[in-house]
Design an enzyme around this catalytic site. Structure first.
Site, short mmCIF file in Angstrom:
data_model
loop_
_atom_site.label_atom_id
_atom_site.label_comp_id
_atom_site.label_asym_id
_atom_site.label_seq_id
_atom_site.Cartn_x
_atom_site.Cartn_y
_atom_site.Cartn_z
N LYS A 26 -22.47 -1.76 7.19
CA LYS A 26 -23.22 -0.94 8.28
C LYS A 26 -24.75 -2.33 8.07
O LYS A 26 -24.71 -2.41 8.85
CB LYS A 26 -23.86 0.26 7.43
N ARG A 96 -29.57 5.43 5.31
CA ARG A 96 -28.07 5.11 5.27
C ARG A 96 -27.47 4.73 4.21
O ARG A 96 -28.28 3.10 3.75
CB ARG A 96 -28.24 5.06 7.13
N GLY A 105 -17.79 10.24 0.72
CA GLY A 105 -18.81 10.97 -0.71
C GLY A 105 -19.52 10.43 -0.63
O GLY A 105 -20.34 10.34 -1.57
N MET A 107 -23.88 9.79 0.20
CA MET A 107 -24.59 10.57 1.04
C MET A 107 -24.64 10.41 2.00
O MET A 107 -24.39 9.97 2.42
CB MET A 107 -26.73 9.99 0.56
N ARG A 352 -17.94 -1.46 14.13
CA ARG A 352 -17.01 -2.06 12.78
C ARG A 352 -16.04 -2.17 13.51
O ARG A 352 -15.94 -1.76 14.61
CB ARG A 352 -17.58 -1.13 11.92
N HIS A 468 15.85 13.74 -4.52
CA HIS A 468 17.09 13.21 -4.42
C HIS A 468 17.43 13.08 -2.03
O HIS A 468 17.68 12.09 -2.01
CB HIS A 468 18.76 13.97 -4.75
N ARG A 574 26.10 -0.74 -1.55
CA ARG A 574 26.83 0.27 -2.58
C ARG A 574 28.17 0.92 -2.10
O ARG A 574 28.52 0.73 -0.56
CB ARG A 574 26.33 1.19 -2.52
N ARG A 630 27.81 -4.68 -4.52
CA ARG A 630 28.24 -4.04 -5.57
C ARG A 630 29.59 -2.77 -5.72
O ARG A 630 29.68 -2.48 -5.72
CB ARG A 630 26.46 -2.81 -5.88
N GLU A 758 18.59 -5.25 -14.23
CA GLU A 758 18.24 -3.17 -13.64
C GLU A 758 17.29 -3.59 -14.78
O GLU A 758 17.37 -1.76 -15.54
CB GLU A 758 18.67 -3.25 -12.80
N SER A 777 19.52 -9.90 -8.40
CA SER A 777 18.74 -8.99 -7.08
C SER A 777 18.60 -7.93 -8.11
O SER A 777 19.23 -7.44 -8.86
CB SER A 777 20.02 -8.13 -6.60
N GLY A 779 17.34 -5.41 -9.40
CA GLY A 779 17.44 -3.23 -9.18
C GLY A 779 16.01 -2.49 -9.29
O GLY A 779 16.61 -2.54 -10.49
N THR A 780 15.04 -2.68 -8.84
CA THR A 780 13.65 -2.42 -9.42
C THR A 780 13.57 -0.63 -9.78
O THR A 780 12.21 -0.48 -10.48
CB THR A 780 12.65 -2.62 -8.67
N CYS A 844 16.08 -5.54 -4.20
CA CYS A 844 16.91 -4.86 -3.68
C CYS A 844 16.96 -3.22 -3.74
O CYS A 844 16.94 -2.07 -3.57
CB CYS A 844 18.34 -4.49 -4.05
N TYR A 864 14.51 -13.84 -1.62
CA TYR A 864 14.16 -12.42 -0.01
C TYR A 864 14.48 -11.19 -0.69
O TYR A 864 14.21 -10.63 -1.76
CB TYR A 864 15.40 -12.49 0.40
#
Ligand code: ADP
Ligand code: MG
Ligand code: MG
Length: 896
Positions: A26, A96, A105, A107, A352, A468, A574, A630, A758, A777, A779-780, A844, A864
């Site tokens: 501000k 302000r 949150g 003042m 802003r 799921h 898959r 896979r 993985e 690849s 697999g996180t 992936c 990628y």
């Protein structure tokens, strides 16, 4: 010596827009507006460094602050020609808060500060308006007591009601000067009763009280929570702005308002705003009176009969419209502004960058490129990747009426309507007959996949954002509302009920997976618009990015969606979903129930042509682009029914005695299937499965190559490798099949063999695994589970609580945990490349479509990312932004 106070106003300022860190958003923009000659009431900003000092020094101020504030105030007094605390012509100010980013949150603003009995009398005389003076005073006492002194505001509201009742008044505006005087006396008494001391009449004391309250609000529970949720460091601190008051409430030639320089919902280049005559501060947004439109066009569009500012105050409107043009030319972005008109004179109180819908963001970015305001890379940076989710799916027709009957979690975006079905089989059956169906379940399991696929949308009454249903629906791009807990499902009765409404199988319902709403009946939807401005922004993004973007897809429908959204390959196909379809599951079960290899091979022989046909279709749709396939990943028990009652049926279908089905199911039972006999472990137990799958892939590739002249690149991916030898053995099987297919067809398949990373052990031993693997690849999803030792399916019970308490910042299944899982990825990248410099690297997991995780992938130099088809544009944009940021960062480093 540190400078703690920065003045602004009267056509100049000590600060600038780029000093946001020091002056807060501000304050920096008030300074900037002053510098470019816009009419800003004079004032000064106390820097965020004072806030930092305040907390580092036992809540005390730097020594020179007092004199700097006094000098700042004197400057304002000189500019305005009034004196703070002066009984004949008092200067009033607003106090302000203002952090670097706007932050609830903090003042609330205190207006009209500097009033007491004496200055109020002076204000009345000077303005010639007693009522205005008393009204300002009683508002000030109320506001100051509430936000600075902590006196509960309902006490003041009750006192106001009493005075109004005595008077027989309905509106505040019906109270005259004597009524307000009485109210002021009542208010002061409330303060004294509550605090045991009188309301502070000394303006200086008021000022320092308000300044202290702003700094104090930096550590309120609300502010602390907000900072935690939005990753705002505590060290940033807040600034305080003290600014001369201007009055929009001095009569009918006064007003206050808010506006956007363009339409924030459509992005259209029109002035869009509202104002109220004879009003102050937040009255416009408070909803007490109906605000009026700024423009005649706006008024007509909304069918309002209240006159527009363009009509009531044409001169002021012209000034405001000029300000709009100035601001856009200067900031080169759409602005959100606050202004006040005092006696026909316009004053700017805030500007802003305006918040906007994704549709508006795209339109504004494109228009501004055309207008020569910004370049294409800036345009790419102006669209929030995550927000594309709003426009990539069908939406509810905004003009349509809707009756919301329940609310659940917005688990997978988009809107859909269908007739209610309660089982996956029913969903599939009705869909095949051409009906649009909505699958309603308490929860879903892998057995329901075919029904989820056949349905337009999915509604569950149990489970969270990573249940799921939610995960699978997001992957498929099906709208899903999950965990609508108030709904009671009666499977037997074929109906569900909620708050007196009963919905039977066959009735239409509509869900909005972006909001979590469940709506009675069939609400029309509108399809996403993928051409025009959207396509232009995506084109600029593609030109800017380095990372390739692929999709996780296996059904022809998903693969086409992926291609339509610009996927440059399939990063995860898959194969197990292909076994669940009705005609295949029998052969699969035969294979599982076979007592020896010969029996298994026989059953696999029946699956081979079906799987081959699937791959033919996918390869054709991808037109020569790489496809990572896979091999079978889940444990075998997932292909057997869960309920013993269903064993009979399996026995009948497969011709195996029911005792044997039971025995086999019992033998396959695992305590912890996620860490059990699955992935490459299973394939090494039954290499014939690997053989069959490799054959299906290579035969399909050869056939498609012959037919289209574009042989696909097959990337055969072995899941769950933790030990190099696991991969070696399976690669040998794949190579052998490739040789065999070459001998049979005369064509050598174009393929590489790689693995998913993985398991932590795979990441740590990546240098060894890369001797065999030609690609990795990440697999996180599983890598996150195994790194944390945390099952995703069981995490919801406590993860939400963990987030609330700040034990984890974010759900690691949605946003990659860069410190832990990310570290393993970096190790694997480095060690993998050490062995095989040209190893292809991708990701992936669900994270492949999460913008901040995409930023991580850019930084560690993956080739990628792969994500669900509907997230492909999000990933393309996020990859572009990550690349642009990286280039900027590098350029800055080079000049430094
Ligand atoms: P927020 O950050 O919540 O928007 P602001 O500080 O912008 O709070 O102020 C709240 C309201 O008070 C706004 O409508 C603003 O325009 C008005 N306001 C603030 N300072 C002044 C002033 N000096 N004169 C007149 N109105 C003001
Ligand atoms: Mg404001
Ligand atoms: Mg896995």
């Amino acid at each position: 010596m540190t400078k703690w106070v920065y003045s602004f106003g009267d056509g100049a300022a000590e600060g600038r827009a780029d000093m946001r860190n020091l002056l807060g958003g501000k304050g920096a923009n008030l300074a900037e507006m002053s510098n470019i000659g816009l009419p800003v009431p004079p004032g000064f900003t106390i820097t965020t460094e004072v806030c930092t000092y305040y907390y580092a020094n036992g809540e005390s101020y730097p020594e020179s602050l007092k004199s700097e504030v006094e000098a700042g105030l004197a400057k304002v007094e000189a500019t305005v020609g009034a004196t703070f605390g002066d009984a004949s012509n008092p200067l009033l100010v607003s106090v302000r808060s203002g952090a670097r980013v706007s932050m609830p949150g903090m003042m609330d603003t205190v207006l009209n500060l500097g009033l007491n009995d004496e200055t109020t009398a002076g204000l009345a005389r000077h303005s010639g308006d007693e009522r205005f003076a008393y009204d300002s005073y009683r508002r000030f006492i109320q506001m100051y007591s509430d936000v600075v002194l902590g006196v509960e505001h309902h006490l003041f509201e009750e006192a106001l009601e009493v005075v109004k009742e005595d008077k027989g008044a309905i509106l505040d505006t019906e109270l005259d000067a004597p009524d307000l005087q009485r109210l002021i006396t009542d208010y002061k008494k409330i303060v004294e009763d509550e605090l045991g001391r009188p309301f502070p009449e000394d303006p200086k004391e008021q000022l320092w009280g308000a300044i202290g309250a702003v700094f104090g609000s930096w550590q309120t529970a609300r502010a602390v929570t907000y900072r935690r949720l939005h990753d705002i460091p505590e060290a940033w601190g807040t600034a305080v702005n003290v600014q001369a008051m201007v009055f929009g409430n001095m009569g009918d030639d006064c007003a206050t308002g808010v506006a956007f320089t363009r339409d924030p919902s459509t992005g259209e280049n029109i002035f869009y705003g509202e104002y109220l005559v004879n009003a102050q501060g937040e009255d416009v947004v408070a909803g007490i009176r109906t605000p009026q439109h700024l423009t005649i066009a706006g008024r007509e569009k909304q069918g309002s009969d209240l006159p527009a500012m363009e009509e009531t105050m044409p001169d002021v409107f012209r000034q405001l419209d000029e300000v709009r043009a100035n601001l856009e030319a200067h900031y080169r972005d759409m602005q959100d502004i606050e202004f006040t008109v005092q006696k026909q004179k316009l004053w700017m109180l805030q500007t802003r960058a305006g918040k906007r819908t994704s549709q508006a963001a795209i339109k504004i970015a494109c228009d501004m490129v055309e207008e020569g305001l910004i370049d294409e890379e800036t345009a790419v940076m102006r669209v929030e990747p995550q927000s594309l989710d709003q426009i990539l799916h069908p939406r509810l027709d905004p003009k349509a009426e809707r009756k919301v009957i329940a609310k659940g979690l917005p688990a997978s975006p988009g809107a859909a309507a269908g007739v209610v079905v309660f089982t996956a089989d029913e969903a599939e059956k009705l869909a095949q007959e051409g009906h649009q169906v909505m699958l309603v379940r308490v929860e879903t399991s892998p057995e329901d996949i075919h029904g989820m696929h056949a349905a337009q949308g999915i509604l569950t009454t149990r489970g969270g954002m990573t249940s799921h249903a939610a995960v699978v629906a997001r992957g498929m791009g099906r709208p899903c509302v999950a965990g609508a807990g108030e709904i009671r499902v009666d499977y037997k009765g074929g109906a569900f009920s909620i708050a007196g409404v009963t919905v039977k199988a066959g009735d239409w319902i509509t869900i909005d997976g972006s909001t979590g709403e469940v709506i009675e009946g069939r609400v029309p939807t509108v399809d996403p618009e993928l051409s025009g401005d959207f396509a232009r922004v995506m084109g600029w993004a593609d030109a800017a990015r380095r990372l390739k973007v692929r999709a996780n897809a296996e059904t022809p429908e998903d693969v086409s969606t992926a291609a339509k959204f610009g996927a440059e390959g399939i990063g995860l196909c898959r194969t197990e979903h292909m076994f669940f379809e009705a005609d295949r599951i029998v052969a699969m079960r035969e294979m599982i129930l076979a007592s020896d290899e010969a029996g298994r091979r026989h059953a696999l022989g029946r699956i081979l042509p079906m799987q081959r046909a699937d791959f033919v279709e996918i390869f054709k749709l991808m037109r020569g682009k790489p496809v990572t396939i896979r091999l079978l990943d889940p444990p075998l028990h997932e292909f057997l029914p869960r309920e013993p009652a269903e064993f009979e049926e399996v026995a009948r279908a497969t011709g195996v005695p029911v005792e044997r089905v039971e025995a086999r199911a019992a033998a396959l039972h695992e305590t912890n299937p996620m860490l059990g006999h699955r992935g490459c472990r299973l394939l090494n137990s039954y290499p014939e499965i690997c053989e069959m799958q490799a054959r299906a892939i290579f035969e399909a590739a050869t056939a498609v190559g012959e037919e289209t002249g574009a042989p696909p690149l097959c990337e055969v991916m072995i899941p769950l490798v933790g030990i190099k030898k696991e991969l070696d053995l399976l690669k040998a099987v794949v190579d052998k099949v490739a040789k065999a297919v070459e001998a049979e067809t005369g064509t050598a398949p174009n393929y590489v063999v790689g693995t998913m990373i993985e398991l932590p052990r795979a990441a740590l031993t990546a240098n060894h695994i890369a001797e065999t693997a030609e690609f990795f690849s990440f697999g996180t999803n599983d890598l996150t589970q195994t790194t944390y030792g945390l099952s995703r399916d069981d995490a919801s019970a406590f993860l939400t609580n963990y987030e609330k308490r700040g034990i984890v910042e974010q759900d690691p299944f949605q946003t990659l945990d860069q410190a832990g899982v990310g570290e393993l990825i970096e190790i694997a990248v480095e060690r993998g490349r050490g062995t095989r410099p040209d190893i292809k690297l991708g990701i992936c997991g669900e994270h492949g479509g999460d913008p901040s995780s995409v930023g991580f992938c850019e930084r560690v130099g993956l080739d990628y990312v792969s994500c669900s088809p509907f997230r492909v544009p999000i990933a393309r944009l996020a990859a572009a932004q990550a690349a642009i940021r990286a280039r900027k960062h590098a350029a800055e480093k080079a000049t430094a």
